[in-house]
Structures are given as structure tokens and as C-alpha cells.
Write an enzyme that holds these catalytic residues in place. Structure first.
Site, PDB file in Angstrom:
ATOM      1  N   LYS A   1      -3.798   9.990 -19.029  1.00 28.19           N
ATOM      2  CA  LYS A   1      -3.963  10.711 -20.291  1.00 28.19           C
ATOM      3  C   LYS A   1      -2.475  10.456 -21.050  1.00 28.19           C
ATOM      4  CE  LYS A   1      -7.707  12.032 -18.018  1.00 28.19           C
ATOM      5  NZ  LYS A   1      -7.883  13.072 -18.104  1.00 28.19           N
TER       6      LYS A   1
ATOM      7  N   ASP B   1      -2.881  20.950 -11.903  1.00 25.57           N
ATOM      8  CA  ASP B   1      -2.705  19.888 -12.383  1.00 25.57           C
ATOM      9  C   ASP B   1      -1.445  20.419 -13.446  1.00 25.57           C
ATOM     10  OD1 ASP B   1      -4.148  18.393 -14.714  1.00 25.57           O
ATOM     11  OD2 ASP B   1      -5.285  18.442 -13.806  1.00 25.57           O
TER      12      ASP B   1
ATOM     13  N   ARG C   1       0.753  -1.205  -0.264  1.00 20.66           N
ATOM     14  CA  ARG C   1      -0.318  -0.230  -0.255  1.00 20.66           C
ATOM     15  C   ARG C   1       1.522   1.323   0.395  1.00 20.66           C
ATOM     16  NH1 ARG C   1      -2.783   1.577   4.541  1.00 20.66           N
ATOM     17  NH2 ARG C   1      -3.244  -0.585   5.452  1.00 20.66           N
TER      18      ARG C   1
ATOM     19  N   TYR D   1     -10.466  20.881 -13.994  1.00 22.62           N
ATOM     20  CA  TYR D   1     -11.042  19.978 -14.391  1.00 22.62           C
ATOM     21  C   TYR D   1     -12.152  19.684 -13.974  1.00 22.62           C
ATOM     22  CZ  TYR D   1     -12.034  14.799 -14.166  1.00 22.62           C
ATOM     23  OH  TYR D   1     -11.898  13.797 -14.884  1.00 22.62           O
TER      24      TYR D   1
HETATM   25  C1  LIG Z   1      -9.268  13.362 -16.454  1.00 15.89           C
HETATM   26  C2  LIG Z   1      -8.283  14.483 -15.784  1.00 15.89           C
HETATM   27  C3  LIG Z   1      -8.203  14.219 -14.812  1.00 15.89           C
HETATM   28  C4  LIG Z   1      -8.383  13.386 -13.656  1.00 15.89           C
HETATM   29  O1  LIG Z   1      -8.090  11.963 -13.976  1.00 15.89           O
HETATM   30  P1  LIG Z   1      -8.292  11.063 -13.972  1.00 15.89           P
HETATM   31  O2  LIG Z   1      -7.164   9.632 -13.545  1.00 15.89           O
HETATM   32  O3  LIG Z   1      -9.224  10.250 -14.399  1.00 15.89           O
HETATM   33  O4  LIG Z   1      -9.310  10.450 -12.254  1.00 15.89           O
HETATM   34  C5  LIG Z   1      -7.393  15.606 -14.025  1.00 15.89           C
HETATM   35  N1  LIG Z   1      -7.239  16.274 -14.861  1.00 15.89           N
HETATM   36  C6  LIG Z   1      -7.147  16.904 -15.509  1.00 15.89           C
HETATM   37  C7  LIG Z   1      -7.011  17.912 -16.029  1.00 15.89           C
HETATM   38  C8  LIG Z   1      -8.180  15.355 -16.648  1.00 15.89           C
HETATM   39  O5  LIG Z   1      -8.396  15.569 -17.523  1.00 15.89           O
END
Ligand SMILES: *Cc1c(COP(=O)(O)O)cnc(C)c1O
Length: 394
Positions: free
Chosen positions: A208, A183, A57, A110
Site C-alpha cells: 500500500k 496492522d 533468506r 482485514y
Molecule cells: C492489503 C492489506 C493487507 C495484506 O497485505 P498484502 O501485501 O496484500 O499481503 C493487510 N492489511 C491491510 C489493512 C491491507 O489492506
């Protein structure tokens, strides 16, 4: 030549892992726990739970090899993979705030990050927030209150691609002893290194570009060792949103090609953006890599390149025509998410019609004809032909 001083593609393609059989690819350590020879050995391991393999974990060898690589290319000291991007985001935010605090963030982040800040944290912990126009640096200092403990950024944002001046925001935050989280999913560590500009914590949806094959949901938190270890022993250990060893291994496989994938996404996206920009049925293209993009100078200053996600506005508000356009596309598959090898299309109006009143999405600067596309790794000519065949229907 030591790997320590290697550049990005070298770091991504070489492992320092020593396998007893000489296997060139590190194995998947599919195990929950690690055993010790003696009382003293396990006793010593507990002295540094963040660095020793005790229980998967907290730390797993396959995950660690992948995390070390991500930390290195981002210019950070340490990284922690999580079960999803939103797990990385919520853990990082929770670490920076306490009940009753205030968060400054920017418009158009987001959706689930927005909900977490303005609804979940407000309802559960009375944490208030200000959503500001992050393109205007003066807005940040104006909204600082005595209880502001976090500035949460997303630059560029993933629909309108608005940027924040990261170096300037980091300076303001440091002056007021406020933590900063960004982010950085859109640019990836290949094109933007916020930690080197003074931002405290970087998060990504690994689902992504970092993974890039549309086969894994994961996230990552990157920071200095002290801050990351604190998150590791608090939010990560206690909330438990860990990565699975196999997923960590798939991400490690994907990282080998991260740099060449990003360069290919960039090249094709610029070609497609230029095509759309000149098309009579397209009113506007939102892409930081176009020289007439409103914040192009800032984009050039703080990023070394541009990824493959962009949006554009069709010259119609007729939902039926927009539907025809989206349904006609063949190479651009219809779906959420982005950053993979396969090109995707999404019309945000599909969600907004369900969730919001028309005046609300107009206030967010979103019109019916807004289309978001993720440029994959196909040939630019084929993608343009696909778009051309659909644009004729507008
Ligand atoms: C998809 C996305 C997220 C969330 O990520 P997950 O892996 O789907 O939890 C956060 N920030 C942005 C900009 C995103 O496009």
C-alpha cells in the site's frame, strides 16, 4: 548535522551507504550468499546470524538499508521486510501464540487476517479468539482469559475506519503480560507511530503506501531489536517469506517520496471527503479526517494526519444503480488494494454477495451502497468531476 538526528524526510532521502564507486543510489545486491576470507570469519559471522550477511533468506544488504530506514521512521529499533503484508502479519501473530492460546482482536480487520486468526489457527492449533468492538476500551479487559497471549489490532480498520485507543490498549496488555500487534497500514509510519505508544509489534502491507506505486507486493514487521531478532530466527528463517532484493530496492526508491506522497494523499482525500459529505446522493462518509467522524478526537490524539482511503454510502440499495455508478467512473479504476498513485474504487458488496448471506453482512454493518475509494495522487478537481459524473446516475 548528523543523519542520526535527522527528521523523517531527511532520513528517507539520505543513505549512509558507502559505495566503492560513489554511486548515489545503493545497488541491488542480487545475490543469494556471501563468502568469507577464512574459517574464523565465517565462524564469527555465525555468532550473530541476525546482523551478519551470510545468506539472503535472512539478511541482504539492499533489504537491510530499506529495513533500517523503515525502522527509524516508525520509531522502532529494527524492521524485517517480508514477501507480503500477510506474511508479516502471520509471522508476527505466530510468534506471539502457542497451541491452545486465546487471541483478542477487533471487528472488521482485514479479511485474510481474520481468516488466519479465526479459522487457520483454530483448526490447526486450537487457538481461540474473541472479536470485540475495539472502539470501546472496556471490552478489552472483559475478554482477557488466563490463556490470552495476544491482542491483535488494526487502527484505523480499512473499511469502516474504526480506531482503538492504542495507548490504553498497550497499558492493559502490559498489565496482563499480553503481547500487542497492530496492522498500521492505513496511517503509515508518517501519521501514526504505535511503537512509541507502547504497542509491541507493528506490521504493514508495504504493497500500500510504503511502496505506493502499485508495483510491489511486500510486508514489514517492526519492533524492538530483541523481539524482532526472535521473529527473525524463528518465523522468518523457518517459514522463509523473504523479500527479493529487487523488490527491497523498489521500496527504497518509494520511501524517498513517502512523506510528500502522504501529505498529498491527505490533502486530496480531505477535499474529496468534504465534497462527498455535502452531496445529496451520499448518505454517510467514513473518514477519520472529518471533524464529525465518531472518533475524531481519538484520531487527532494518536495520529498526526490522515491517509487517502475512505468509504461512503450511496443513497440507494439498488444493485443495478450501484453498478452504473462504479462502471461510470474513469479516473477511479475498479480494483482491490489501495495506497498507490492511482485512484481506485471498490464496492465490498461484490465480495460479500459471493461469500456471505445478506443477514451476515448486515450484522457487519455493511450495506449494499458502501463504496470504498483510494485517493491517489491525481488532482482533486479531476477526481471530484469524475465522481460527480457518476453520482448523477444514482
Ligand atoms: C492489503 C492489506 C493487507 C495484506 O497485505 P498484502 O501485501 O496484500 O499481503 C493487510 N492489511 C491491510 C489493512 C491491507 O489492506
Amino acid at each position: 548535522m548528523s543523519l542520526k538526528n535527522g527528521k523523517i524526510a531527511t532520513i528517507l532521502n539520505h543513505d549512509q551507504h558507502k559505495d566503492q564507486y560513489g554511486a548515489v543510489v545503493p545497488p541491488i545486491y542480487q545475490n543469494s550468499l556471501f563468502t568469507f576470507e577464512s574459517w574464523d570469519d565465517i565462524d564469527n559471522a555465525f555468532d550473530d546470524k541476525s546482523e551478519n550477511f551470510i545468506y539472503s533468506r535472512l539478511l541482504n544488504p539492499t533489504a537491510k538499508i530499506t529495513e533500517d530506514k523503515i525502522a527509524k521512521i516508525a520509531g522502532g529499533e529494527k524492521a524485517k521486510l517480508c514477501a507480503s503484508g500477510i506474511a508479516a502479519i502471520s509471522s508476527a501473530i505466530l510468534h506471539c501464540v502457542s497451541a491452545g492460546d486465546h487471541i483478542i482482536t477487533v471487528n472488521n480487520i482485514y479479511g485474510p487476517s481474520n481468516n488466519f486468526i479465526c479459522k487457520y489457527l483454530k483448526d490447526k492449533f486450537n487457538i481461540t479468539s474473541s472479536f470485540i468492538d475495539g472502539t470501546n476500551i472496556e471490552e478489552f479487559e472483559k475478554h482477557i482469559h488466563p490463556n490470552t497471549s495476544l491482542i491483535y489490532l488494526e487502527s484505523p480498520s480499512s473499511l469502516n475506519f474504526e480506531l482503538q485507543d492504542l495507548e490504553a490498549v498497550a497499558k492493559i496488555a502490559k498489565k496482563h503480560h499480553i503481547k500487542t500487534v497492530i496492522d498500521n497500514t492505513w496511517a503509515s509510519p508518517i501519521f501514526q507511530k504505535p511503537l512509541t505508544l507502547g504497542i509491541d509489534i507493528e506490521v504493514h502491507s508495504v504493497s500500500k503506501y510504503l511502496c505506493g506505486h502499485s508495483d510491489v507486493v511486500a510486508g514489514v514487521i517492526i519492533s524492538n531489536k530483541k523481539l524482532l531478532d526472535e521473529i527473525l530466527l524463528a518465523e522468518h528463517e523457518l517459514l522463509g517469506a523473504k523479500i527479493a532484493p529487487f523488490e527491497a530496492w523498489l521500496i527504497l526508491r518509494s520511501l524517498r517520496t513517502l512523506k510528500i506522497r502522504m501529505l498529498a494523499h491527505q490533502q486530496t482525500a480531505i477535499t474529496v471527503a468534504n465534497y462527498l459529505d455535502k452531496h445529496p446522493k451520499v448518505k454517510k462518509v467514513n473518514y477519520p479526517g472529518l471533524p464529525h467522524f465518531e472518533q475524531f478526537d481519538l484520531a487527532k490524539k494518536q495520529m498526526s494526519g490522515f491517509s487517502g482511503l475512505l468509504s461512503f454510502v450511496l443513497d440507494t440499495k439498488d444493485i443495478e444503480k450501484i453498478k452504473l455508478f462504479v462502471n461510470k467512473l474513469e479516473l477511479f479504476k475498479l480494483g482491490v488494494s489501495w495506497g498507490g498513485h492511482d485512484s481506485l474504487v471498490y464496492a465490498p458488496i461484490i465480495s460479500y454477495l459471493k461469500e456471505l448471506k445478506p443477514e451476515q453482512f448486515k450484522a457487519m454493518n455493511i450495506t449494499e451502497g458502501l463504496i470504498r475509494i483510494s485517493i491517489g495522487l491525481e488532482d482533486a478537481d479531476d477526481l471530484i468531476n469524475d465522481l460527480e459524473e457518476a453520482l448523477v446516475l444514482i
